[in-house]
Design a protein around this motif. Structure first.
Motif, PDB file in Angstrom:
ATOM      1  N   LEU A 165      -0.084  -6.502  -7.311  1.00  0.00           N
ATOM      2  CA  LEU A 165      -1.333  -6.412  -6.561  1.00  0.00           C
ATOM      3  C   LEU A 165      -1.991  -5.038  -6.686  1.00  0.00           C
ATOM      4  CD1 LEU A 165      -0.025  -8.112  -3.299  1.00  0.00           C
ATOM      5  CD2 LEU A 165      -1.683  -9.112  -4.860  1.00  0.00           C
ATOM      6  N   TYR A 168      -5.678  -4.165  -6.768  1.00  0.00           N
ATOM      7  CA  TYR A 168      -6.511  -4.473  -5.604  1.00  0.00           C
ATOM      8  C   TYR A 168      -6.297  -3.512  -4.443  1.00  0.00           C
ATOM      9  CZ  TYR A 168      -6.907  -8.953  -8.019  1.00  0.00           C
ATOM     10  OH  TYR A 168      -7.130  -9.921  -8.954  1.00  0.00           O
ATOM     11  N   HIS A 173      -9.060  -6.887  -0.845  1.00  0.00           N
ATOM     12  CA  HIS A 173      -8.670  -8.017  -1.677  1.00  0.00           C
ATOM     13  C   HIS A 173      -9.495  -9.252  -1.400  1.00  0.00           C
ATOM     14  CE1 HIS A 173      -5.067  -5.613  -2.357  1.00  0.00           C
ATOM     15  NE2 HIS A 173      -5.084  -5.423  -1.060  1.00  0.00           N
ATOM     16  N   TRP A 175      -9.004 -12.876  -0.761  1.00  0.00           N
ATOM     17  CA  TRP A 175      -7.829 -13.538  -0.213  1.00  0.00           C
ATOM     18  C   TRP A 175      -7.256 -14.583  -1.163  1.00  0.00           C
ATOM     19  CZ3 TRP A 175      -3.755 -13.053   2.271  1.00  0.00           C
ATOM     20  CH2 TRP A 175      -3.050 -14.128   2.809  1.00  0.00           C
ATOM     21  N   VAL A 178      -5.100 -13.028  -3.705  1.00  0.00           N
ATOM     22  CA  VAL A 178      -3.812 -12.629  -3.130  1.00  0.00           C
ATOM     23  C   VAL A 178      -2.885 -13.832  -3.013  1.00  0.00           C
ATOM     24  CG1 VAL A 178      -2.671 -11.736  -1.066  1.00  0.00           C
ATOM     25  CG2 VAL A 178      -4.766 -10.652  -1.891  1.00  0.00           C
ATOM     26  N   ALA A 198       1.454 -10.280   4.010  1.00  0.00           N
ATOM     27  CA  ALA A 198       0.730  -9.441   3.057  1.00  0.00           C
ATOM     28  C   ALA A 198       0.324  -8.106   3.683  1.00  0.00           C
ATOM     29  CB  ALA A 198      -0.508 -10.179   2.549  1.00  0.00           C
ATOM     30  N   VAL A 204      -0.950  -4.883   2.084  1.00  0.00           N
ATOM     31  CA  VAL A 204      -2.166  -5.373   1.461  1.00  0.00           C
ATOM     32  C   VAL A 204      -3.270  -5.463   2.511  1.00  0.00           C
ATOM     33  CG1 VAL A 204      -3.237  -7.297   0.241  1.00  0.00           C
ATOM     34  CG2 VAL A 204      -0.860  -6.668  -0.240  1.00  0.00           C
ATOM     35  N   ILE A 206      -6.749  -6.968   3.544  1.00  0.00           N
ATOM     36  CA  ILE A 206      -7.412  -8.195   3.121  1.00  0.00           C
ATOM     37  C   ILE A 206      -8.873  -8.200   3.531  1.00  0.00           C
ATOM     38  CG2 ILE A 206      -7.435 -10.706   3.387  1.00  0.00           C
ATOM     39  CD1 ILE A 206      -4.377 -10.384   3.983  1.00  0.00           C
TER      40      ILE A 206
END
Length: 208
Positions: A165, A168, A173, A175, A178, A198, A204, A206
């Motif tokens: 990932l 990103y 990101h 979604w 992801v 995530a 991550v 989002i």
């Protein structure tokens, strides 16, 4: 978990009915521990270590008379080792919904979701997880996760997924992108769990 096996285990544990919640299971187990010779001491050791997040040293010094750090370690280890063969089936049946999340998460699930699903506190989960024989289910505080992955394997898994990932990570990101990338790693949790996984575990951010 086969219901006949759970029923047999319940009888071996000396229980009239099989607990169907983590808290009920913990209460039953601590009652069982307290009923044996030196049970009051052993029960207090387990409570101090798990519920009160005590260290071996603090638990040892809190007892009257105090005992050594090594003796506390021995009490915890021998008590759990002795009871695992009998109690593991009951624990697995109670944790079934959480282990389903772990399976769908590639071996990891957000701790917050598991605690909400099981309606218990973290210390309850730590204690019952220590009674399981067939998997290495455990609470990992560094990732706020319930997992069956050993510590180093978990770190490696997170590192590899984050590497997938990395393009990103700076700007947020999409979604669906992801979801697709996590699916490539066999992480197929329900959407709300996947978002938590995530964000809190993989780091991550989002953007919807």
């Amino acid at each position: 978990r086969d219901l006949a096996q759970v029923g047999t285990t319940r009888l071996r544990c000396g229980l009239d009915t099989a607990p169907d919640t983590v808290i009920g299971l913990v209460d039953a187990y601590l009652t069982h521990v307290g009923s044996h010779e030196n049970g009051a001491r052993d029960r207090r050791v387990l409570l101090s270590y798990y519920r009160d997040s005590g260290t071996l040293e603090s638990v040892a010094s809190s007892l009257v008379p105090p005992i050594t750090r090594e003796r506390v370690r021995q009490i915890i280890a021998t008590t759990l080792e002795k009871d695992r063969p009998v109690w593991s089936a009951l624990v697995e049946s109670v944790l079934m919904n959480a282990t389903t999340l772990i399976d769908r998460g590639g071996g990891i699930a957000p701790l917050s979701h598991c605690l909400a699903l099981l309606n218990c506190e973290e210390w309850h989960l730590r204690l019952v997880a220590a009674l399981v024989t067939t998997s290495q289910i455990r609470v990992d505080s560094s990732f706020s996760a319930l997992t069956v992955l050993p510590s180093e394997e978990l770190k490696g898994f997170v590192r590899q997924v984050r590497g997938s990932l990395e393009d990103y990570l700076e700007s947020g990101h999409d979604w669906q992108a992801v979801v697709e990338i996590l699916g490539d790693w066999d992480v197929r949790s329900p959407d709300d769990v996947l978002r938590s996984l995530a964000q809190s575990i993989l780091g991550v951010r989002i953007d919807d």
